[in-house]
Design a protein around this motif. Sequence first.
Motif, short mmCIF file in Angstrom:
data_model
loop_
_atom_site.label_atom_id
_atom_site.label_comp_id
_atom_site.label_asym_id
_atom_site.label_seq_id
_atom_site.Cartn_x
_atom_site.Cartn_y
_atom_site.Cartn_z
N TYR A 1 55.82 -19.17 44.46
CA TYR A 1 57.24 -19.10 44.13
C TYR A 1 57.82 -17.74 44.52
CZ TYR A 1 56.89 -23.39 41.31
OH TYR A 1 56.71 -24.68 40.87
N GLU A 2 57.03 -16.72 44.36
CA GLU A 2 57.50 -15.40 44.76
C GLU A 2 57.74 -15.37 46.28
OE1 GLU A 2 55.16 -12.05 43.37
OE2 GLU A 2 55.80 -10.85 45.10
N ARG A 3 56.80 -15.88 47.03
CA ARG A 3 56.97 -15.94 48.48
C ARG A 3 58.20 -16.74 48.86
NH1 ARG A 3 51.59 -16.88 48.46
NH2 ARG A 3 51.59 -19.08 49.03
N GLU A 4 58.44 -17.79 48.10
CA GLU A 4 59.57 -18.67 48.38
C GLU A 4 60.90 -18.12 47.88
OE1 GLU A 4 59.62 -21.75 50.11
OE2 GLU A 4 57.79 -20.75 50.77
N GLY A 5 60.84 -16.98 47.22
CA GLY A 5 62.08 -16.38 46.73
C GLY A 5 62.63 -17.00 45.46
N LEU A 6 61.84 -17.78 44.77
CA LEU A 6 62.32 -18.37 43.52
C LEU A 6 62.11 -17.44 42.34
CD1 LEU A 6 60.93 -21.95 44.09
CD2 LEU A 6 63.33 -21.37 43.92
N LEU A 7 61.09 -16.64 42.42
CA LEU A 7 60.84 -15.64 41.39
C LEU A 7 61.02 -14.26 42.02
CD1 LEU A 7 57.61 -16.73 39.46
CD2 LEU A 7 59.91 -16.47 38.52
N PRO A 8 61.77 -13.39 41.36
CA PRO A 8 61.95 -12.05 41.90
C PRO A 8 60.62 -11.31 41.93
CG PRO A 8 62.83 -12.19 39.67
CD PRO A 8 62.43 -13.58 40.07
N LYS A 9 60.47 -10.43 42.88
CA LYS A 9 59.24 -9.66 42.96
C LYS A 9 59.13 -8.75 41.74
CE LYS A 9 59.00 -9.77 47.94
NZ LYS A 9 58.06 -9.48 49.01
N PRO A 10 58.02 -8.85 41.07
CA PRO A 10 57.86 -8.02 39.87
C PRO A 10 57.41 -6.62 40.26
CG PRO A 10 55.88 -9.30 40.26
CD PRO A 10 56.83 -9.64 41.36
N GLY A 11 57.44 -5.72 39.29
CA GLY A 11 56.89 -4.39 39.52
C GLY A 11 55.37 -4.45 39.64
N ARG A 12 54.80 -3.36 40.06
CA ARG A 12 53.36 -3.33 40.23
C ARG A 12 52.75 -2.24 39.35
NH1 ARG A 12 50.96 -6.78 44.14
NH2 ARG A 12 52.68 -7.93 45.08
N SER A 13 51.55 -2.49 38.92
CA SER A 13 50.81 -1.50 38.15
C SER A 13 50.16 -0.50 39.10
CB SER A 13 49.72 -2.18 37.33
OG SER A 13 48.66 -2.57 38.19
N GLU A 14 49.47 0.46 38.54
CA GLU A 14 48.75 1.44 39.38
C GLU A 14 47.76 0.74 40.31
OE1 GLU A 14 46.77 4.72 37.78
OE2 GLU A 14 48.51 5.53 36.73
N GLY A 15 47.08 -0.22 39.76
CA GLY A 15 46.09 -0.94 40.57
C GLY A 15 46.69 -2.04 41.43
N ASN A 16 48.02 -2.00 41.62
CA ASN A 16 48.76 -2.95 42.45
C ASN A 16 48.83 -4.36 41.85
OD1 ASN A 16 50.38 -3.52 44.67
ND2 ASN A 16 48.65 -4.28 45.86
N TYR A 17 48.67 -4.49 40.56
CA TYR A 17 48.81 -5.79 39.89
C TYR A 17 50.28 -6.09 39.65
CZ TYR A 17 43.80 -5.79 38.77
OH TYR A 17 42.44 -5.78 38.85
N ARG A 18 50.64 -7.33 39.76
CA ARG A 18 52.01 -7.71 39.42
C ARG A 18 52.20 -7.61 37.90
NH1 ARG A 18 50.42 -10.83 43.60
NH2 ARG A 18 51.91 -11.30 45.27
N ILE A 19 53.29 -6.96 37.50
CA ILE A 19 53.58 -6.81 36.07
C ILE A 19 54.89 -7.53 35.74
CG2 ILE A 19 54.06 -5.16 34.22
CD1 ILE A 19 51.21 -5.03 35.27
N TYR A 20 54.79 -8.50 34.86
CA TYR A 20 55.95 -9.33 34.54
C TYR A 20 56.52 -9.02 33.16
CZ TYR A 20 54.34 -12.11 38.49
OH TYR A 20 53.96 -12.52 39.73
N GLY A 21 57.82 -9.28 33.02
CA GLY A 21 58.47 -9.15 31.72
C GLY A 21 58.91 -10.52 31.23
#
Lengths: 156, 156
Positions: B20-40
């Motif tokens: 969904y992120e690739r498809e633009g349905l979910l906005p790109k989340p921030g990333r952690s130090e280890g490059n993990y996606r961090i969601y709210g």
Amino acid sequence: MKIGELARLAGSNVETIRYYEREGLLPKPGRSEGNYRIYGPMHLERLTFIRHCRGLDMTLDEIRTLLHFKESPEENCGEVNRLLDEHIGHVVRRIGELQALEKQLLELRGRCPDERQASTCGILEGLSQSGINEKPMENHIPGVHGTALNHPKEPE
Amino acid sequence: MKIGELARLAGSNVETIRYYEREGLLPKPGRSEGNYRIYGPMHLERLTFIRHCRGLDMTLDEIRTLLHFKESPEENCGEVNRLLDEHIGHVVRRIGELQALEKQLLELRGRCPDERQASTCGILEGLSQSGINEKPMENHIPGVHGTALNHPKEPE
DNA sequence: AAAAACCCTTGAGTCGCTACAAGGTCAAGC
DNA sequence: GCTTGACCTTGTAGCGACTCAAGGGTTTTT
């Protein structure tokens, strides 16, 4: 006859015929000097059979099974009957699912009877809430979008 | 929260979220130090919205449109209503088609009440004949096989 | 003889994911 | 301090049933 005529007669289209050949549903036809596929009446009959089955929403795998029985007239057709019963079961189940879906959609639609600001639209609100049941689907009947019989496109 | 937790909370699965992120349905989340996606929480709400819509058999394109309205609260929601009406129309039409299909299949099934040699099986015979109406299908509701909601697979 | 219509093969695209492979990161236990 | 194992990353391939596009060759019509 050549592939274009076969396609016209069967109400199919040329790419689909070549696809069926690749998939082993249609036997490879002979070729003309210029390497064109040359078909006879049995190819037409077989393609028509396939298209009928597809018209009944059977998968190519199911059709393969049926074709096998057509080719083995001495075998017992019990499996044909079973295949059809199962397929009917899928259709019936799918109808039930779609009716449940329709009910949900109508309920949702009822939440916004007029046009208003999106922020107060009951539909968008409803979609954000929980309570929409996701149902597992173990049969092979697709959902709401798409996959019908593909018909050769009309000339414009 | 990380992607695994989001998936659990939304009843989705990790690959689908990234899709969904690739498809633009979910906005790109921030990333952690280890490059993990961090969601709210807003990501969760948005994903839940999307899954609800998919549960109603909407296409990702339709969902994109609905999301646009969610993000533009001042706009008029008439198009939302129209989209839903059209979608309901598709479902209703598809139900009708499947009911017609069921009827045809039952008729066909009736032609071979018992098990016999395939050569005299009324079903195979029926499929070889003409008279099966292929109906054009311009909506997006699939036929009998397949495409349901895909659910994260159960642990075995 | 030239143009149009047809045919050929190959390969990629459709939709909405799912699944796998190869590797990086991180918390906990020994 | 080192391993285990969960979790994460990117990238790629696969599903079904076609559909379409590129880049040719052949046949038919003008």
